[in-house]
Scaffold this motif. Structure first.
Motif, short mmCIF file in Angstrom:
data_model
loop_
_atom_site.label_atom_id
_atom_site.label_comp_id
_atom_site.label_asym_id
_atom_site.label_seq_id
_atom_site.Cartn_x
_atom_site.Cartn_y
_atom_site.Cartn_z
N VAL A 86 35.68 38.01 0.57
CA VAL A 86 35.23 37.30 1.77
C VAL A 86 35.38 35.80 1.51
CG1 VAL A 86 33.33 36.79 3.35
CG2 VAL A 86 33.58 39.10 2.41
N GLN A 87 36.10 35.12 2.39
CA GLN A 87 36.27 33.68 2.25
C GLN A 87 35.97 32.99 3.57
OE1 GLN A 87 39.89 31.72 0.43
NE2 GLN A 87 40.04 30.91 2.50
N LYS A 88 35.22 31.89 3.50
CA LYS A 88 34.91 31.09 4.67
C LYS A 88 35.27 29.64 4.36
CE LYS A 88 31.14 34.05 6.32
NZ LYS A 88 31.84 34.47 7.56
N LEU A 89 36.13 29.08 5.20
CA LEU A 89 36.60 27.71 5.01
C LEU A 89 36.24 26.89 6.24
CD1 LEU A 89 38.33 25.72 3.31
CD2 LEU A 89 40.31 26.54 4.59
N GLU A 90 35.63 25.74 6.02
CA GLU A 90 35.22 24.85 7.12
C GLU A 90 35.70 23.45 6.82
OE1 GLU A 90 31.06 22.86 8.60
OE2 GLU A 90 31.11 25.06 8.42
N ILE A 91 36.43 22.85 7.78
CA ILE A 91 36.90 21.48 7.64
C ILE A 91 36.57 20.71 8.91
CG2 ILE A 91 38.91 19.98 7.40
CD1 ILE A 91 40.21 22.05 5.68
N GLN A 92 35.86 19.61 8.73
CA GLN A 92 35.56 18.69 9.83
C GLN A 92 36.48 17.49 9.66
OE1 GLN A 92 31.36 18.33 8.83
NE2 GLN A 92 30.83 19.41 10.73
N SER A 93 37.35 17.26 10.64
CA SER A 93 38.33 16.18 10.53
C SER A 93 38.35 15.34 11.80
CB SER A 93 39.73 16.75 10.27
OG SER A 93 40.19 17.48 11.40
N THR A 94 38.88 14.14 11.67
CA THR A 94 39.10 13.26 12.81
C THR A 94 40.55 12.81 12.78
OG1 THR A 94 36.81 12.47 12.71
CG2 THR A 94 38.38 11.14 13.97
N THR A 95 41.25 13.03 13.88
CA THR A 95 42.65 12.62 13.97
C THR A 95 42.82 11.66 15.14
OG1 THR A 95 43.29 14.44 15.46
CG2 THR A 95 43.36 14.88 13.09
N ARG A 96 43.85 10.83 15.04
CA ARG A 96 44.11 9.86 16.11
C ARG A 96 44.51 10.57 17.41
NH1 ARG A 96 44.01 5.02 13.62
NH2 ARG A 96 44.58 4.95 11.40
N LYS A 97 45.15 11.72 17.29
CA LYS A 97 45.63 12.42 18.48
C LYS A 97 44.57 13.30 19.11
CE LYS A 97 49.31 15.52 20.07
NZ LYS A 97 50.53 16.27 19.67
N HIS A 98 43.78 14.03 18.29
CA HIS A 98 42.84 15.01 18.81
C HIS A 98 41.38 14.59 18.71
CE1 HIS A 98 46.09 17.93 19.16
NE2 HIS A 98 46.45 17.63 17.94
N GLY A 99 41.09 13.52 17.99
CA GLY A 99 39.70 13.13 17.79
C GLY A 99 39.02 14.07 16.81
N PRO A 100 37.68 14.24 16.93
CA PRO A 100 36.96 15.14 16.00
C PRO A 100 37.37 16.60 16.21
CG PRO A 100 35.46 13.62 17.10
CD PRO A 100 36.77 13.53 17.83
N GLU A 101 37.55 17.31 15.09
CA GLU A 101 37.88 18.73 15.13
C GLU A 101 37.06 19.46 14.07
OE1 GLU A 101 42.49 19.13 16.62
OE2 GLU A 101 42.10 18.98 14.48
N LEU A 102 36.53 20.60 14.44
CA LEU A 102 35.86 21.48 13.49
C LEU A 102 36.71 22.73 13.35
CD1 LEU A 102 33.53 22.38 11.68
CD2 LEU A 102 32.37 23.24 13.72
#
Length: 295
Positions: A86-102
Motif C-alpha cells: 500500500v502506497q500513498k503519495l501526496e504532493i502540494q505544489s504551486t505552478t505558474r500555469k495552474h496555481g495551487p495543486e494537491l
C-alpha cells in the motif's frame, strides 16, 4: 526501487509526468533468488516495512513550479503467499500555469511470492478530481513473458514481453546485482500504474560499500549501502528520454533513507522520517521462491 527499489513511483496524467509508485525493499527472512538472466545469482532478503518520507522541492527546470512539498507512506507486508503493498503519495505544489495543486496517488498491489502473479489498483487525483483509476491483474510465465488483464480504465488484455518483472521481483534483482558488484540492470517492468502494459527500466548501481555509517538508523548500521538510479521508459517511444527517474540511497536489505525524484519539470528530495519493521509471519511451509528460466 520500484523497485525502493522494486521500490517503487507513478505519475499524474494531467501533467507531463506521472507521480511514481515507489516499490521499496527491506530485509526479512524471506530469500528472493534473482529472477533474471541480466543480473547475478546472489540471493536477497526482503522484509515487511512501514515507512514515511517527507518530500521537498530542490529544482524547477523551467521555473514553472514555484513551490512543492509532500509526503509518502509505504507499507509492504509479506504473508505466507504474497507481498501486500500500500502506497500513498501526496504532493502540494504551486505552478505558474495552474496555481495551487494537491496531487494524490494511491496504489495497492498483491504480488505472489513466486513473482508470477500481480493484482493492482492505482488511483490518481488532483484537487479532489479523479484523473484515472487503473486496476486488473497480470501473470508471467517462467521466461517473464505473460499478459495483463485490465478492469479499468478500459477492459482489455495486453501481452507482456519476455523478461518482465513485477515490483518486488525487480527490487530483489536490483539489490542482488548491486551486492554482486554489477553496475547496471536493464529489464521490462510492470507495476500496474499505467493502462498500457510494461515499461522499460535501466538502473545504475554505484558506490556500494561495506563500511558502516554512524549516521544510519541503528538497525541498518552494519549493512552494506550504496546508490541506485533507475530510469523508466515508454516502450512505445523510440527516443531515449525517460518518463521519469528515481535516485535512491539504499541499504543491502532494501531500506532507502534518501530519495531523488525527477518528474521532468521539477525535482524533489525525499528523507526517511519513520521506519518500522513488522514481525514476519510464521508459515506452515517455507515461502515459494522465484524460479524462472531465461529465454
Amino acid at each position: 526501487m520500484l523497485s525502493p527499489i522494486g521500490m517503487i513511483f507513478y505519475p499524474f496524467m494531467a501533467r507531463t509526468h506521472r507521480i511514481p509508485t515507489f516499490c521499496l525493499l527491506l530485509a526479512s527472512c524471506f530469500v528472493l533468488p534473482l529472477p533474471s538472466a541480466h543480473a547475478s545469482s546472489q540471493p536477497v532478503s526482503l522484509a515487511s516495512q512501514n515507512v514515511r518520507y517527507s518530500l521537498d522541492l530542490v529544482e524547477s527546470s523551467d521555473g514553472s513550479t514555484t513551490d512543492a512539498t509532500g509526503s509518502m507512506t509505504y507499507s509492504v507486508r509479506r504473508t505466507c503467499t504474497a507481498w501486500e503493498t500500500v502506497q500513498k503519495l501526496e504532493i502540494q505544489s504551486t505552478t505558474r500555469k495552474h496555481g495551487p495543486e494537491l496531487m494524490l496517488s494511491d496504489y495497492v498491489a498483491s504480488e505472489s511470492l513466486d513473482g508470477r502473479h500481480l493484482t493492482f489498483r492505482t488511483q490518481e487525483r488532483v484537487n479532489g478530481r479523479i484523473l484515472q483509476t487503473v486496476s486488473g491483474q497480470a501473470q508471467l510465465n517462467r521466461d517473464g513473458s505473460g499478459s495483463v488483464t485490465y478492469d479499468r480504465p478500459l477492459a482489455k488484455k495486453l501481452s507482456l514481453p519476455a523478461g518482465t518483472m513485477f515490483p518486488m521481483a525487480h527490487t530483489g534483482a536490483l539489490i542482488s546485482a548491486a551486492i554482486a558488484s554489477q553496475n547496471e540492470l536493464t529489464t521490462p517492468l510492470f507495476d500496474g500504474t499505467l493502462p498500457d502494459g510494461a515499461q522499460d527500466s535501466y538502473a545504475t548501481l554505484v558506490g556500494w560499500t561495506t563500511t558502516p555509517s554512524p549516521t544510519s538508523p541503528p538497525s541498518l548500521r552494519a549493512l552494506p549501502t550504496g546508490h541506485i538510479h533507475v530510469a523508466y521508459y515508454d516502450r512505445s517511444q523510440q527516443d531515449m528520454i525517460p518518463t521519469y527517474t528515481i535516485g535512491m540511497h539504499s541499504y543491502a536489505n532494501g531500506v532507502v533513507d534518501r530519495l531523488d525524484l525527477d518528474f521532468g519539470d521539477f525535482r524533489m528530495n525525499g528523507i526517511l522520517r519513520t521506519l518500522e519493521l513488522p514481525r514476519e509471519p510464521t508459515c506452515a511451509h517455507p515461502p515459494e521462491t522465484i524460479s524462472r528460466v531465461t529465454p
